[in-house]
Design a protein around this motif. Structure first.
Motif: not given
Length: 441
Positions: A124-152
């Protein structure tokens, strides 16, 4: 730089007590310098000496743990036949925060579905990288939280903006994400974020000289949980840098580079990207971040990784037992093979393709193939018959027919003599089983 045996000896208690398992302190010092002993085994070493000898007793590449049990580094050799490799290259797939919420969910679902079963092993793939390509700090935090909630899976958070990193890391610190990237401009802020949240940090610089300077500055901040990124460049130069990093840390004990290494692929075409990643799996990336998340692309890379990180002195084996393929009966054919995983699963796949319910016995040959096992005296008729009896085959089958690999036809007469069974010589290659099965009555 690493200390010599004599330099280490000068700081030992010189009791020659033997409690460390070595008869003299000088012998212990030599073993410590060679990386064949642990400083903790000496009960009398002083705290001052322990601090001074840390570089001699630590592994040449520091072990870095993050996420859901992911471990990088802690390697001690250049080539696996010297000893073995311990921690497989961590495969991470990136998710951009520039995607819409629906696209993020779809991407994450695809990553979570990257599960494979091959030759009895699960990948299995071991990890997920959330990359801040939007340049928006709030958006980055939101997507990071969503990814964390959606995978172990283990998390990697990537942004050049320390404020964005700080906002994303704080609520996820318990998940121990790997964060980055710290560069010459922002390293102090990013390293301090890692230090405050007890998470490892990626240090990135273009070229080994610049990377050396950056690591020294980061270590001076009082933190040592680092992963190195030698920068974005062509595959050939990246390979050269990875090899130099490994050689300097393993051979020269150069502590500045004694950390795991992460690489981000450059190619946009998925097939080119997998080819590039294959190079880094071979030499010597501790982690690789990819863009593609298609199963067809990832399976070859996972298979390559598994082959490299299998202990060369301990082949992959299946359990020696009676395997039932399909809805078997007392009249089903019986095939004999070896317990080398690749051999067994090749035979199993072909037997399934015959559509004839059958039994298979992988005789324990210590994980060797048919010809290798026979040449080593591990596939003799006595062993085959002993295994058949041990597994209760004479009581399970009504007939007395056993099919052996064509490559060991020479054991036919002896096996027939000691067992009383009718020995049928099958095809030499597993690919011939389907055609062979049509000749059975």
């Amino acid at each position: 730089m690493a200390l010599t045996g004599l330099e280490i000896y000068k700081q030992l208690p010189k009791k020659n007590c033997g409690e460390c398992g070595v008869p003299t302190c000088l012998a212990f010092a030599m073993a410590l310098a060679a990386g064949k002993a642990a400083l903790d085994t000496c009960p009398y070493v002083t705290d001052a000496a322990r601090e001074n000898l840390e570089s001699a007793s630590a592994p040449p590449i520091k072990a870095i743990k993050f996420g859901n049990g992911s471990v990088m580094g802690d390697e001690t050799v250049m080539y696996r036949h010297d000893k073995t490799f311990y921690h497989e290259t961590t495969i991470i797939v990136q998710v951009s925060d520039a995607l819409t919420d629906d696209q993020v969910s779809a991407k994450l679902a695809e990553i979570n579905g990257l599960e494979f079963d091959r030759v009895g092993l699960h990948y299995s793939v071991e990890g997920v990288a959330v990359v801040n390509e939007s340049g928006d700090a709030a958006r980055f935090a939101k997507v990071a939280a969503a990814v964390a909630a959606g995978t172990e899976k283990s998390l990697l958070l990537i942004s050049n903006n320390p404020e964005a990193l700080k906002a994303a890391v704080a609520p996820l610190a318990a998940r121990k994400p790997l964060i980055g990237e710290a560069n010459a401009d922002n390293y102090e802020a990013v390293v301090n974020i890692g230090k405050e949240n007890s998470v490892p940090v990626i240090l990135k610089a273009d070229g080994l000289d610049a990377l050396n300077d950056l690591v020294e500055k980061a270590v001076a901040l009082g933190y040592k949980e680092f992963v190195l990124d030698p920068g974005t460049k062509g595959t050939a130069q990246q390979l050269a840098d990875l090899t130099q990093l490994r050689r300097l840390s393993i051979k020269k004990k150069f502590r500045t580079f004694g950390y795991p290494v992460i690489v981000f692929t450059n190619h946009e075409n998925p097939l080119d990207e997998i080819m590039e990643a294959s190079v880094y799996v071979c030499k010597y990336a501790s982690a690789i971040v990819l863009k593609t998340s298609a199963k067809a692309h990832l399976l070859p890379l996972m298979a390559l990784k598994q082959n490299l990180y299998t202990d060369p002195q301990k082949p992959i084996q299946v359990e020696e037992k009676l395997y039932a393929i399909g809805e078997v009966t007392e009249d089903s054919p019986l095939y004999i093979t070896t317990n080398f995983s690749l051999t067994y699963y090749s035979v199993e796949g072909e037997v399934e393709s015959t559509k004839i319910p059958s039994y298979i016995i992988p005789v324990n040959t210590e994980g060797t193939s048919v010809l290798t096992a026979y040449a080593a005296g591990k596939y003799e008729p006595e062993l085959i018959w002993e295994t058949m009896q041990k597994l209760g085959v004479p009581d399970i089958l009504k007939h007395k027919n056993v099919i052996i690999p064509g490559y060991v036809a020479v054991v036919t007469a002896k096996l027939k003599e000691i067992s009383g069974w009718n020995v049928i010589v099958g095809p030499r290659e597993s690919s011939g089983i389907v055609a062979f099965a049509k000749t059975l009555k």
